[in-house]
Design a protein around this motif. Structure first.
Motif, short mmCIF file in Angstrom:
data_model
loop_
_atom_site.label_atom_id
_atom_site.label_comp_id
_atom_site.label_asym_id
_atom_site.label_seq_id
_atom_site.Cartn_x
_atom_site.Cartn_y
_atom_site.Cartn_z
N UNK A 11 0.89 -1.13 0.00
CA UNK A 11 -0.16 0.03 0.03
C UNK A 11 1.08 1.28 -0.11
N UNK A 12 2.12 1.22 -0.14
CA UNK A 12 2.99 2.27 -0.16
C UNK A 12 2.86 2.88 -1.50
N UNK A 13 1.70 3.60 -1.53
CA UNK A 13 1.39 4.41 -3.08
C UNK A 13 0.64 5.53 -2.74
N UNK A 14 0.70 6.28 -3.77
CA UNK A 14 -0.18 7.52 -3.78
C UNK A 14 -1.69 7.34 -4.16
N UNK A 15 -2.49 8.04 -3.53
CA UNK A 15 -3.97 7.97 -3.68
C UNK A 15 -4.41 7.91 -5.04
N UNK A 16 -3.75 8.77 -5.90
CA UNK A 16 -4.18 8.99 -7.22
C UNK A 16 -4.05 7.71 -8.03
N UNK A 17 -2.96 6.94 -7.73
CA UNK A 17 -2.85 5.64 -8.33
C UNK A 17 -3.92 4.68 -8.27
N UNK A 127 4.04 2.86 -9.30
CA UNK A 127 4.98 4.10 -9.53
C UNK A 127 5.51 4.53 -8.37
N UNK A 128 4.61 4.74 -7.41
CA UNK A 128 5.21 5.62 -6.03
C UNK A 128 6.54 4.58 -5.40
#
Length: 494
Positions: A11-17, A127-128
């Motif tokens: 879950x280490x990702x930005x919300x927009x992804x 991505x993140x």
């Protein structure tokens, strides 16, 4: 890593992804394949190059990417996602391919270090995590190399753990620092996980705990007679620290058949003190005793110290290494380059009024071009299906001077990207950390021009293009400009 693998960091990702992935899923676009490139735009500290680090952690991430039940419950609680999409995520695994430079490669702006070719959602969700690893470890490895170069062959140790931004940054920062050239780290966890040599001396608290400095040094020497290094600036370097260190060397260590390994200075005028200390040690027949220094060091302070004729054998570098204090942002980005339509990848390009933010479109290959003496003269971008033949003069385009006819003659090339992940699984043998570190050193010693390694006004390493690739990029720009101009004309008529 043993401890860190206990955590699921998917879950280490930005919300927009995640919101975009939900929308893609709703539009039934989740299986359409796309290509994303990872690149950066500027070398840190206005240097001539950077060092690619963090690939191994990226591969670990994508191979283990999944969503646990508590992840799904949290996403559901946000009231942003369709239930069908959440069901899809509960069985999600990364199914794409990843092409990358070998870790430890010397890299330059605007070339694709990594290319992800994957179903749309897969490519978006990673991505993140990819950028986090590259931006951190490449930054620290690059900064470290500058510090190691300034030390001019003297020992450099990573002392940065306590000044890192958090525990992960300390551990992975130590890994990156070792790639960049430090000889050891004070971080025990990094030593355990990555087999990095560890080193350290003592803290001022050890000296202050005992009734006097001599007693502190004596007990330490008895406990660690084979590795005694004394911190000599707790009270007075010249009048107390060094005399007590010499006394312990003579009264405790030498009767045991041991020698004092070193002394460390952590404050004061390090250039002046190192000269005085060297003289005092030599007069006591301790010519083999090393002088180490610490205290907010970086490539500039080290260069200054050595320029003053200081007698320093090694440097412990902390906060300015582990945080890359002088230029703490690497700036790698993740941009879409192509979308698959009818089994063919169509190129995409981002246009900006800032020329440096215009992307290099499409599927592509990246080559390093070497002249006859083995030096890397430039890098070259071509279309994916082009064949580069250096057996005859090869025409190329300098994007900054496209009107000039330029040729490579008697050169050789090496393709830089290799397939490292296929259908979500690792498909190549990762080099160990020692090999990555040695690869950096080999490139800088034999391939990379010394003029590119200067701190001030380094020579620019050029990124050239094949004529076919340059025409592809220009045609996309012309097409978009024509379309935009047509819309502007219609608005004027209205």
């Amino acid at each position: 890593m043993t401890q860190f693998n206990k955590r699921n960091i998917s879950m280490m990702m930005d919300l927009y992804e995640m919101t975009m992935a939900n929308a893609y899923f709703s539009n039934q676009n989740e299986n359409k394949r796309v290509a994303f490139d990872v690149f950066y735009r500027k070398n840190p500290d206005n240097g001539g190059f950077a060092i690619f680090a963090g690939l191994e952690q990226i591969i670990e991430y994508v191979e283990n990417l999944h969503f646990d039940s508590d992840d799904i419950e949290y996403l559901k609680s946000l009231n942003l996602f369709n239930q069908e999409f959440l069901d899809y995520l509960s069985n999600f695994t990364f199914k794409g391919d990843i092409y990358a430079f070998q870790e430890g490669t010397i890299i330059y702006p605007n070339e694709p270090i990594i290319t992800v070719i994957a179903p749309l959602i897969d490519a978006q969700l990673v991505e993140t995590a990819i950028l986090t690893q590259i931006n951190h470890q490449s930054l620290i490895a690059t900064k470290t190399r500058r510090i190691v170069s300034a030390a001019d062959g003297r020992i450099v140790s990573d002392f940065g753990a306590r000044r890192a931004h958090n525990m992960d940054a300390a551990v992975y920062g130590a890994r990156a620092a070792y790639i960049g050239g430090v000889s050891s780290t004070s971080n025990i966890m990094a030593g355990k996980e990555f087999k990095i040599p560890i080193s350290g001396t003592m803290a001022h608290s050890w000296v202050m705990y005992y009734k006097d400095e001599y007693e502190a040094f004596k007990y330490y020497a008895k406990k660690y007679p084979d590795s005694a290094v004394f911190l000599v600036d707790t009270y007075d370097v010249i009048n107390s620290g060094i005399p007590n260190a010499i006394r312990v060397a003579k009264e405790i260590l030498e009767p045991m058949g041991k020698r004092l390994k070193g002394v460390r200075l952590d404050s004061g005028d390090l250039a002046y003190l190192s000269k005085k200390v060297r003289s005092m040690l030599d007069d006591a027949d301790l010519n083999d005793c090393k002088i180490f220094v610490s205290n907010s060091l970086d490539e500039y302070t080290i260069t200054s110290l050595l320029g003053q004729g200081s007698k320093i054998d090694g440097f412990g570098v902390g906060e300015r290494l582990i945080t890359a204090k002088s230029d703490p942002v690497f700036g790698a980005v993740y941009k879409i380059a192509a979308v698959e339509e009818n089994n063919t990848f169509e190129s995409r390009i981002k246009v900006s009024e800032n020329i440096e933010k215009i992307t290099n479109p499409g599927l592509k290959k990246v080559y390093r071009v070497y002249c006859e003496d083995g030096k890397a003269i430039s890098d070259l971008i071509t279309k994916e299906d082009e064949v580069v033949d250096m057996d005859k003069p090869y025409r190329y385009i300098d994007p900054e001077k496209p009107w000039k006819n330029r040729y490579f003659k008697n050169f050789r090339v090496k393709e830089l990207q290799k397939l490292v992940v296929k259908d979500g699984k690792k498909v190549y043998n990762s080099p160990n950390l020692e090999d990555i570190r040695s690869y950096v050193e080999q490139q800088l010693q034999t391939e990379i021009w010394k003029e590119e390694q200067r701190f001030e006004n380094p020579h620019k390493h050029y990124l050239n293009m094949s004529p076919c690739y340059y025409e592809l990029k220009m045609s996309l720009l012309h097409k978009l400009d024509t379309e935009l101009q047509g819309k502007t004309d219609i608005e004027k008529i209205k």
